[in-house]
Design a protein around this motif. Structure first.
Motif, short mmCIF file in Angstrom:
data_model
loop_
_atom_site.label_atom_id
_atom_site.label_comp_id
_atom_site.label_asym_id
_atom_site.label_seq_id
_atom_site.Cartn_x
_atom_site.Cartn_y
_atom_site.Cartn_z
N LEU A 1 4.34 4.14 -2.44
CA LEU A 1 2.94 3.85 -2.75
C LEU A 1 2.74 3.60 -4.23
O LEU A 1 1.89 2.79 -4.61
N MET A 2 3.52 4.25 -5.08
CA MET A 2 3.43 3.94 -6.50
C MET A 2 3.87 2.50 -6.78
O MET A 2 3.32 1.84 -7.66
N SER A 3 4.83 2.00 -6.01
CA SER A 3 5.22 0.59 -6.15
C SER A 3 4.05 -0.32 -5.82
O SER A 3 3.81 -1.32 -6.50
N VAL A 4 3.30 0.04 -4.79
CA VAL A 4 2.12 -0.75 -4.41
C VAL A 4 1.05 -0.66 -5.49
O VAL A 4 0.47 -1.67 -5.91
N VAL A 5 0.77 0.56 -5.94
CA VAL A 5 -0.26 0.75 -6.98
C VAL A 5 0.13 0.00 -8.26
O VAL A 5 -0.71 -0.63 -8.91
N ARG A 6 1.39 0.06 -8.60
CA ARG A 6 1.85 -0.64 -9.81
C ARG A 6 1.67 -2.14 -9.67
O ARG A 6 1.21 -2.82 -10.60
N ALA A 7 2.02 -2.69 -8.50
CA ALA A 7 1.91 -4.14 -8.30
C ALA A 7 0.46 -4.58 -8.23
O ALA A 7 0.10 -5.63 -8.78
N VAL A 8 -0.39 -3.79 -7.59
CA VAL A 8 -1.78 -4.21 -7.35
C VAL A 8 -2.69 -3.85 -8.53
O VAL A 8 -3.48 -4.69 -8.98
N LEU A 9 -2.59 -2.63 -9.03
CA LEU A 9 -3.55 -2.16 -10.02
C LEU A 9 -3.04 -2.22 -11.46
O LEU A 9 -3.84 -2.44 -12.37
N LEU A 10 -1.76 -1.98 -11.66
CA LEU A 10 -1.26 -1.81 -13.03
C LEU A 10 -0.57 -3.04 -13.60
O LEU A 10 -0.56 -3.22 -14.82
N LYS A 11 0.01 -3.86 -12.78
CA LYS A 11 0.73 -5.02 -13.27
C LYS A 11 -0.24 -6.04 -13.87
O LYS A 11 -1.25 -6.37 -13.25
N PRO A 12 0.04 -6.56 -15.07
CA PRO A 12 -0.90 -7.51 -15.69
C PRO A 12 -1.04 -8.78 -14.86
O PRO A 12 -0.11 -9.24 -14.20
N LEU A 13 -2.24 -9.34 -14.89
CA LEU A 13 -2.48 -10.63 -14.25
C LEU A 13 -1.84 -11.74 -15.09
O LEU A 13 -1.57 -11.54 -16.28
N PRO A 14 -1.60 -12.90 -14.50
CA PRO A 14 -0.90 -13.96 -15.23
C PRO A 14 -1.80 -14.71 -16.22
O PRO A 14 -1.82 -15.94 -16.27
#
Length: 891
Positions: free
Chosen positions: A111-124
């Protein structure tokens, strides 16, 4: 003065030669201050000395132990090897601990992988913190589009924005050497890529001059379609491809991760971009701001904050309202939202709730393992006492036990990483289509660091308390029975019971959350969408402008396709509609109602729909009064219109709407259209969205009112069998009518309905899974404690039964103990759940966060789980042979 702590710290951090001197100095200083200043001041001095670590810094002046580092490493590996030998003698213990930890750690990492991809990873986007999306808001429309006049005003008058860009999304037919394909298309102002801080990875962006051409012939491609359809061929630059029958020149390819802000939540992201010309210059806004049909994005000025931008927009809105452009009843506001919040705002609450849930699962796993380790500590108390009698200190025993916990946690962490890889694949497979960037979830460096931290935290959570409890036995006298002193003491029993109660309390919170989501989903399933979803196939078809330039040619195409579909075996009814409910958004249209005088500031707009004969029948939308569209409703016959029940009740309460007339603007001289039928309400923008007034105009007559005929429609086919089986036949019909036309979005109406509830189903499924895992761990915890108690009290049970106690009484005794722990944990858990479930309010529908029924059922579920965990040990207790139990105790 607690000498054990001092001895342990100094033992770990000082050379052996000075250890006793330091301990002696601390003791003398404590005693001297106790005599002169009192015990309280002496304790305060002692702790200041101990926690300041000044004595550690004095190591520079001590004789150096050249082999200190090697000694530490040697000691650690020695302890680790001893741990593995110990596990090999008790493989069942090691397996239970590793599996339990791997489930908790694996769920958290996934779930942290999901949270990182969805919420924490910068937009392009470059400097995404300065990029904002701009929306309009007024009564009945909490978040909708902006108009071109508003966009021009924002560009020229709002000082807190460096630049504003505009775009709208649609779709188009892509035709080249491959099969024709329907792709997402966006018309964008040339400054859009500058505002978003992105530029083509190959080629160039649009120029302002190219947007001003009457018919622009340039195009940009997404990286996705460039690779998928054109094989990543650089020579494509400068090539000509056809879009909707119009040849266009490819001038660039956008970066791989680039998407428009609205694409992250779109079912079909944009693949092609064309320039949008918006003339510059602003004089004044038209009444109500104009036609709201566009998306807008802006970039904050370097000297401006988000709060300042919002304040400037609010002042402009109030000024325009005072000038009469927007009426006070509209309560018009411009929304300025950070782009990251706009992209993930809707899913953030659900992901945070799920992240908290998996955290609870890890805590439950740790308490479960702590209970198991504590019980194993009892079994090893003879070994600990023996090591103590041979000179092992508290610190040495504690370090050995902590090393074993770290080894177990590391094994659980590695296994959890493997489970996390599988879990991420499962989450992506279950992706409901409403969670942006979920497909980007993966175990990367950041997630590995989180896994490492979770593993170390887990080792401490489940290892420290049992290690202290076990190591305490090394300080007891080896004389007597150390097993009984440690294992049967009040401290050990209460500690195990407290751990099980904590598991129960945490499980209550998860089960309550899962119960609320189950009730929400059950409510959503029962919501009537206004149509029948079974045995209906839908697909999207578009008439390219190059081949079908006017209304007669478009209407002829759609009618030929409709007739071909009606002739297919098993098809009961066929119709076409502008936008399909629950699959696309619908907006309102300015409407004039004959005989109705709007209140001051009221805008009698209604949602608008365009449909062919057969659509309402194919969808199963009920006819309340009058008739539906027929083939006799042609362009040369009387203009007719249908309204839904909400519109009929709003404008003609207590009377029939049949025969009343409505005028829809757009054309030079729009006709009055007579109402010939009232149909049922349909939920269009979402299963929980508000039902508004809506009218339907015949596809064949809509150009009379608007000046154009929709060039893209969705066909709806009701069958007497499986709808999926007709997909190939439907494509063949379209191919026979026009081989160049692509068919897109082929799906059943049930799939459309299911997707509309995908986010709620996703959250519910994960919460149910996590709460089920928590319950299973809680049952194991109750079982472990009950089994341990039965094992320790075998002599007592045998004595009681020898004195006349019945097996049923022993059965009740053990079960009662499990239920007492459940009652304690459930009581605490209900209070915690009552406080925490309020954070789920935005995820729920038709149920309150503190729903009485859910909170009444949760304790019953937990008591049933406790009963299940107590039954087997209770039965074993009831079957104890008194003679054998007393004889074994005597031996």
């Amino acid at each position: 003065m607690p000498p054990m702590l001092a001895r342990w710290l100094i033992e770990q951090l000082t050379p052996r030669t000075l250890r006793e001197d330091l301990l002696s100095a601390l003791k003398e200083g404590f005693e001297r201050r106790a005599r002169t200043h009192g015990a309280g001041a002496a304790r305060a001095w002692y702790w200041r000395q101990l926690l300041s670590f000044d004595w550690v810094r004095l190591r520079r002046e001590w004789p150096r132990d050249e082999h200190l580092k090697e000694a530490w490493m040697h000691s650690f590996w020695q302890d680790a090897r001893f741990a593995f030998r110990s596990f090999s003698r008790s493989p069942g213990y090691a397996i239970v601990v590793v599996v339990t930890l791997s489930l908790g750690i694996g769920a958290n990492v996934a779930l942290m992988s999901v949270v990182r991809a969805v919420l924490l990873k910068p937009l392009p986007y470059e400097n995404q913190e300065r990029v904002v999306t701009i929306w309009s808001q007024w009564t009945g429309f909490p978040k909708t589009w902006v108009s071109i006049p508003e966009y021009r005003m924002y560009r020229e008058t709002i000082q807190s924005l460096d630049e504003v860009a505009l775009y709208f999304s649609t779709s188009a037919n892509l035709e080249d050497r491959h099969d024709p394909e329907r792709v997402g298309l966006a018309a964008v102002t040339p400054n859009l890529f500058e505002v978003l801080g992105a530029s083509p990875s190959i080629g160039r962006a649009f120029s302002a001059e190219e947007a001003k051409r009457e018919v622009s012939d340039v195009i940009l491609l997404s990286h996705r379609i460039w690779e998928r359809r054109f094989g990543g061929d650089d020579s494509l630059l400068g090539a000509r491809i056809e879009m909707d029958g119009v040849p266009r020149t490819v001038i660039g390819v956008l970066p791989e991760r680039f998407q428009l802000p609205t694409d992250f939540n779109a079912e079909a992201p944009t693949d092609v971009y064309v320039p949008l010309d918006v003339p510059q210059g602003f004089e004044t806004l038209p009444r109500l701001g104009g036609s709201h049909s566009y998306y807008a994005v802006g970039r904050l000025a370097k000297s401006a904050s988000l709060a300042e931008a919002r304040a400037e927009f609010l002042a402009a809105n109030e000024r325009d309202t005072a000038d009469g452009i927007y009426t006070p009843d509209w309560r018009f506001r411009t929304l300025v939202i950070p782009v990251s919040e706009d992209v993930v705002g809707d899913v953030r609450p659900a992901l945070l709730v799920l992240l908290g849930a998996v955290g609870f699962v890890l805590l439950i796993a740790c308490t479960n393992v702590a209970s198991v380790v504590l019980s194993r500590g009892h079994e090893r108390s003879r070994e600990v006492a023996l090591r103590s009698s041979l000179g092992a200190s508290f610190g040495r025993v504690f370090r050995q036990l902590i090393t074993e916990s770290v080894v177990l946690a590391a094994m659980g962490g590695l296994t959890g990483l493997v489970l996390a890889y599988w879990a991420i694949d499962a989450l992506v497979a279950l992706e409901p289509g409403s969670i942006p960037r979920l497909t980007e979830a993966r175990v990367d460096g950041g997630v590995l660091l989180f896994a490492l931290g979770a593993t170390l935290a887990t080792a401490l959570l489940f290892g420290v308390i049992p290690a202290i409890a076990t190591a305490r036995s090394s300080l007891r006298s080896a004389v007597g029975d150390p097993v009984r002193a440690f294992g049967s003491g009040v401290f050990g029993q209460r500690l195990r019971g407290g751990l099980v109660a904590l598991q129960m309390a945490l499980a209550v919170v998860l089960v309550a959350g899962a119960g609320l989501m189950i009730r929400t989903f059950a409510t959503l399933v029962r919501v009537d969408p206004g149509f029948r979803i079974e045995n209906v196939l839908t697909f999207r078809l578009s008439a390219p402008m190059g081949s079908y330039p006017d209304s007669p040619s478009i209407l002829s195409l759609f009618e030929r396709v409709r007739e071909g579909l009606r002739a297919l075996p098993g098809v009961e009814e066929v119709g076409a509609v502008r936008v399909l409910p629950l699959a696309t958004s619908i907006g309102d249209y300015g409407t004039r109602i004959e005989g109705y005088e709007p209140r001051p500031g009221e805008n009698p707009a209604a949602d608008w729909q365009v449909a062919s004969p057969g659509y309402l029948e194919a969808m199963g939308i009920p006819l309340v009064e009058g008739r539906t569209f027929t083939d006799e409703d042609r362009p040369d016959t009387e203009p007719v219109i249908l309204v839904n029940e909400s519109m009929a009740m709003k404008y003609w309460p207590g009377q029939s709407a049949i025969g009343k007339r409505i005028m829809i603007g757009g054309a030079e001289d729009p006709p009055w259209a007579r109402i010939v039928g009232v149909v049922g309400n349909v939920r269009h923008n979402g299963i929980t969205a508000e039902i508004k007034s809506k009218w339907y105009r015949p596809l064949s007559q809509f150009h009379q009112s608007s000046g154009f005929t929709p060039s893209a429609v969705t066909f709806v086919m009701r069958t007497n069998g499986s709808a999926e089986l007709l997909a190939r036949s439907a494509r063949d019909v379209v191919r026979e009518v026009d081989p160049k036309l692509p068919v897109s979005d082929v799906r059943t109406l049930r799939d459309v309905f299911s997707r509309s509830m995908g986010s709620s189903r996703f959250t519910m499924a994960l919460l149910v899974l996590l709460s089920g895992l928590a319950l299973a761990l809680a049952v194991v915890g109750v079982y472990g404690v009950a089994s341990y108690v039965v094992g320790q009290r075998t002599r007592e049970i045998g004595l009681r039964m020898a004195l006349g106690a019945s097996p049923s009484k022993m059965l009740r005794l053990v079960i009662r103990q499990g239920l007492v722990l459940a009652a304690l944990g459930t009581s605490v858990g209900v209070v915690a759940a009552y406080s925490l479930t309020g954070s789920m309010d935005s995820l729920l529908y038709g149920v309150e966060p503190r729903d009485p029924l859910t909170f009444a059922l949760v304790p019953l579920v937990l008591f049933a789980a406790a009963l299940a965990g107590s039954v087997i040990p209770a039965v074993r207790a009831s079957r104890v042979d008194p003679v054998r139990a007393l004889r074994a105790e005597a031996l």
